[in-house]
Scaffold this motif. Structure first.
Motif, PDB file in Angstrom:
ATOM      1  N   ASP A  83       0.845  -1.362   0.021  1.00 34.85           N
ATOM      2  CA  ASP A  83      -0.034  -0.045  -0.028  1.00 34.85           C
ATOM      3  C   ASP A  83       0.797   1.377   0.165  1.00 34.85           C
ATOM      4  N   TYR A  84       2.261   1.180   0.247  1.00 35.87           N
ATOM      5  CA  TYR A  84       3.160   2.453   0.189  1.00 35.87           C
ATOM      6  C   TYR A  84       4.460   1.891  -0.586  1.00 35.87           C
ATOM      7  N   PRO A  85       4.333   1.577  -1.702  1.00 37.42           N
ATOM      8  CA  PRO A  85       5.507   1.260  -2.419  1.00 37.42           C
ATOM      9  C   PRO A  85       6.513   2.482  -2.708  1.00 37.42           C
ATOM     10  N   GLU A  86       6.134   3.760  -2.206  1.00 38.11           N
ATOM     11  CA  GLU A  86       6.970   4.753  -2.451  1.00 38.11           C
ATOM     12  C   GLU A  86       8.015   4.706  -1.155  1.00 38.11           C
ATOM     13  N   LEU A  87       7.591   3.997  -0.134  1.00 37.89           N
ATOM     14  CA  LEU A  87       8.241   3.830   1.090  1.00 37.89           C
ATOM     15  C   LEU A  87       9.256   2.787   1.157  1.00 37.89           C
ATOM     16  N   ALA A  88      10.564   3.078   0.937  1.00 32.85           N
ATOM     17  CA  ALA A  88      11.726   2.077   0.854  1.00 32.85           C
ATOM     18  C   ALA A  88      12.175   1.769   2.142  1.00 32.85           C
ATOM     19  N   PHE A  89      12.638   0.444   2.138  1.00 33.20           N
ATOM     20  CA  PHE A  89      13.173   0.020   3.829  1.00 33.20           C
ATOM     21  C   PHE A  89      14.023  -1.235   3.418  1.00 33.20           C
ATOM     22  N   ASN A  90      14.676  -1.416   4.090  1.00 31.36           N
ATOM     23  CA  ASN A  90      15.823  -2.511   4.090  1.00 31.36           C
ATOM     24  C   ASN A  90      16.532  -2.886   5.396  1.00 31.36           C
ATOM     25  N   LEU A  91      16.615  -4.208   5.861  1.00 34.83           N
ATOM     26  CA  LEU A  91      17.158  -4.249   7.172  1.00 34.83           C
ATOM     27  C   LEU A  91      18.386  -5.363   6.861  1.00 34.83           C
ATOM     28  N   SER A  92      19.157  -5.497   8.091  1.00 34.37           N
ATOM     29  CA  SER A  92      20.405  -6.174   8.071  1.00 34.37           C
ATOM     30  C   SER A  92      20.516  -6.411   9.407  1.00 34.37           C
ATOM     31  N   HIS A  93      20.827  -7.842   9.701  1.00 32.10           N
ATOM     32  CA  HIS A  93      21.309  -7.967  11.158  1.00 32.10           C
ATOM     33  C   HIS A  93      22.328  -8.964  11.167  1.00 32.10           C
ATOM     34  N   SER A  94      23.535  -8.886  12.025  1.00 33.39           N
ATOM     35  CA  SER A  94      24.450  -9.665  12.281  1.00 33.39           C
ATOM     36  C   SER A  94      24.496 -10.353  13.800  1.00 33.39           C
ATOM     37  N   GLY A  95      24.405 -11.537  14.001  1.00 33.63           N
ATOM     38  CA  GLY A  95      24.260 -11.820  15.314  1.00 33.63           C
ATOM     39  C   GLY A  95      23.208 -11.150  16.120  1.00 33.63           C
ATOM     40  N   GLU A  96      23.236 -10.425  17.042  1.00 37.13           N
ATOM     41  CA  GLU A  96      22.247  -9.927  17.827  1.00 37.13           C
ATOM     42  C   GLU A  96      21.894  -8.427  17.519  1.00 37.13           C
ATOM     43  N   LEU A  97      22.798  -8.004  16.466  1.00 42.92           N
ATOM     44  CA  LEU A  97      22.766  -6.489  16.006  1.00 42.92           C
ATOM     45  C   LEU A  97      21.602  -6.357  14.880  1.00 42.92           C
ATOM     46  N   LEU A  98      20.947  -5.424  14.834  1.00 46.97           N
ATOM     47  CA  LEU A  98      20.070  -5.035  13.893  1.00 46.97           C
ATOM     48  C   LEU A  98      19.982  -3.544  13.481  1.00 46.97           C
ATOM     49  N   LEU A  99      19.998  -3.427  11.948  1.00 45.61           N
ATOM     50  CA  LEU A  99      19.961  -2.078  11.250  1.00 45.61           C
ATOM     51  C   LEU A  99      18.803  -2.025  10.383  1.00 45.61           C
ATOM     52  N   VAL A 100      18.169  -1.031  10.378  1.00 40.48           N
ATOM     53  CA  VAL A 100      16.984  -1.025   9.323  1.00 40.48           C
ATOM     54  C   VAL A 100      17.213   0.507   8.845  1.00 40.48           C
ATOM     55  N   ALA A 101      17.118   0.761   7.340  1.00 41.12           N
ATOM     56  CA  ALA A 101      16.997   1.773   6.786  1.00 41.12           C
ATOM     57  C   ALA A 101      15.604   2.024   6.317  1.00 41.12           C
ATOM     58  N   VAL A 102      15.275   3.351   6.206  1.00 41.42           N
ATOM     59  CA  VAL A 102      13.845   3.653   5.883  1.00 41.42           C
ATOM     60  C   VAL A 102      13.887   5.082   5.041  1.00 41.42           C
ATOM     61  N   ALA A 103      13.495   5.355   3.813  1.00 43.33           N
ATOM     62  CA  ALA A 103      13.486   6.193   3.014  1.00 43.33           C
ATOM     63  C   ALA A 103      12.321   6.401   2.076  1.00 43.33           C
ATOM     64  N   TRP A 104      12.192   7.464   1.414  1.00 45.63           N
ATOM     65  CA  TRP A 104      11.003   7.685   0.629  1.00 45.63           C
ATOM     66  C   TRP A 104      11.458   7.997  -0.836  1.00 45.63           C
ATOM     67  N   HIS A 105      10.903   7.467  -1.813  1.00 41.39           N
ATOM     68  CA  HIS A 105      10.920   7.716  -3.261  1.00 41.39           C
ATOM     69  C   HIS A 105      12.607   7.478  -3.602  1.00 41.39           C
ATOM     70  N   CYS A 106      13.045   6.309  -3.226  1.00 42.55           N
ATOM     71  CA  CYS A 106      14.283   5.920  -3.739  1.00 42.55           C
ATOM     72  C   CYS A 106      14.532   4.382  -3.549  1.00 42.55           C
ATOM     73  N   ARG A 107      15.418   3.627  -4.104  1.00 43.13           N
ATOM     74  CA  ARG A 107      15.903   2.454  -3.482  1.00 43.13           C
ATOM     75  C   ARG A 107      17.020   2.623  -2.578  1.00 43.13           C
ATOM     76  N   VAL A 108      16.757   1.950  -1.506  1.00 45.58           N
ATOM     77  CA  VAL A 108      17.752   1.766  -0.520  1.00 45.58           C
ATOM     78  C   VAL A 108      18.212   0.448   0.040  1.00 45.58           C
ATOM     79  N   GLY A 109      19.382   0.330   0.565  1.00 42.72           N
ATOM     80  CA  GLY A 109      20.044  -0.748   1.056  1.00 42.72           C
ATOM     81  C   GLY A 109      21.014  -0.419   2.155  1.00 42.72           C
ATOM     82  N   VAL A 110      20.908  -1.417   3.009  1.00 40.78           N
ATOM     83  CA  VAL A 110      21.803  -1.253   4.444  1.00 40.78           C
ATOM     84  C   VAL A 110      22.451  -2.589   4.719  1.00 40.78           C
TER      85      VAL A 110
END
Length: 226
Positions: A83-110
């Motif tokens: 319902d919100y394809p313009e909201l880009a997000f990506n997550l990454s985790h290593s062991g117990e650590l978590l990282l999430v990126a969120v942005a509008w109107h682009c492609r994003v990776g983390v």
């Protein structure tokens, strides 16, 4: 969330038994099937928490209940909000650590990595680095090579995740400028011009490496605790 900003959220995955039911309750059927594939109890709990917390984060942005968010995937497997394809997000985790990126109107990776010592670093560099990157890395002092490897690795991983294609693109084909590591010298043809992509390292503390890549300028990144 301001539509021209980029937010990066970081946190620790507790895998707390007391929180498990609440996270499980907001997952959809596909996420539950994926979670059930983990035979290791800790990995199972981490998966459930990571995806439950992602849903809670996205729900706060789009003002929906976490269990009502519809997450679909592209043909290459990259998740997006139906319902919100313009909201880009990506997550990454290593062991117990978590990282999430969120942005509008682009492609994003983390990407986030714990910088463990590796005995096979030269082999990985030969496989995953371009010639110009490899020459730069080979000339570094030995005590700098491990950290430098992870810096390149997280930038490349963040890029292939942003494109949605994953490592099938070939990490050695995603060439970072060693002298100016916020830019690419070249990227695979299907990803557009190298100049549209921006790189930013994420400082997360000693022994960690993090990076975000987007097809927009990364002038305003807000780092938040999840």
């Amino acid at each position: 969330m301001i539509t021209d900003s980029v937010e990066v959220w970081h946190g620790v995955v507790a895998a707390d038994e007391g929180l498990y039911d609440a996270f499980w309750a907001v997952l959809d059927d596909d996420e539950r099937r994926q979670a059930s594939k983990f035979k290791n109890a800790l990995l199972h709990k981490r998966y459930v928490e990571v995806h439950g917390r992602l849903r809670q984060l996205l729900a706060g942005i789009v003002k929906q209940a976490p269990d009502k968010i519809i997450i679909n995937k592209t043909k290459q497997g990259k998740p997006f909000l139906a319902d919100y394809p313009e909201l880009a997000f990506n997550l990454s985790h290593s062991g117990e650590l978590l990282l999430v990126a969120v942005a509008w109107h682009c492609r994003v990776g983390v990407d986030i990595e714990i910088c463990k010592s590796r005995v096979n670093l030269p082999g990985l560099v030969k496989k995953c680095f371009s010639e110009v990157e490899m020459n730069y890395w080979n000339q570094l002092p030995d005590d700098e090579k491990n950290q430098a490897f992870y810096r390149f690795w997280t930038r490349k991983e963040a890029f292939v995740k942003a494109t949605g294609h994953g490592i099938v693109l070939g990490l050695d084909q995603c060439v970072i400028n060693p002298e100016n590591p916020v830019e690419f010298l070249s990227v695979p043809m299907q990803c557009g011009k190298a100049s549209i992509w921006s790189i930013q390292d994420i400082e997360l503390g000693e022994g960690l490496s993090g990076a975000i890549v987007a097809d927009k300028k990364l002038d305003e990144i807000t780092l938040k605790h999840l």
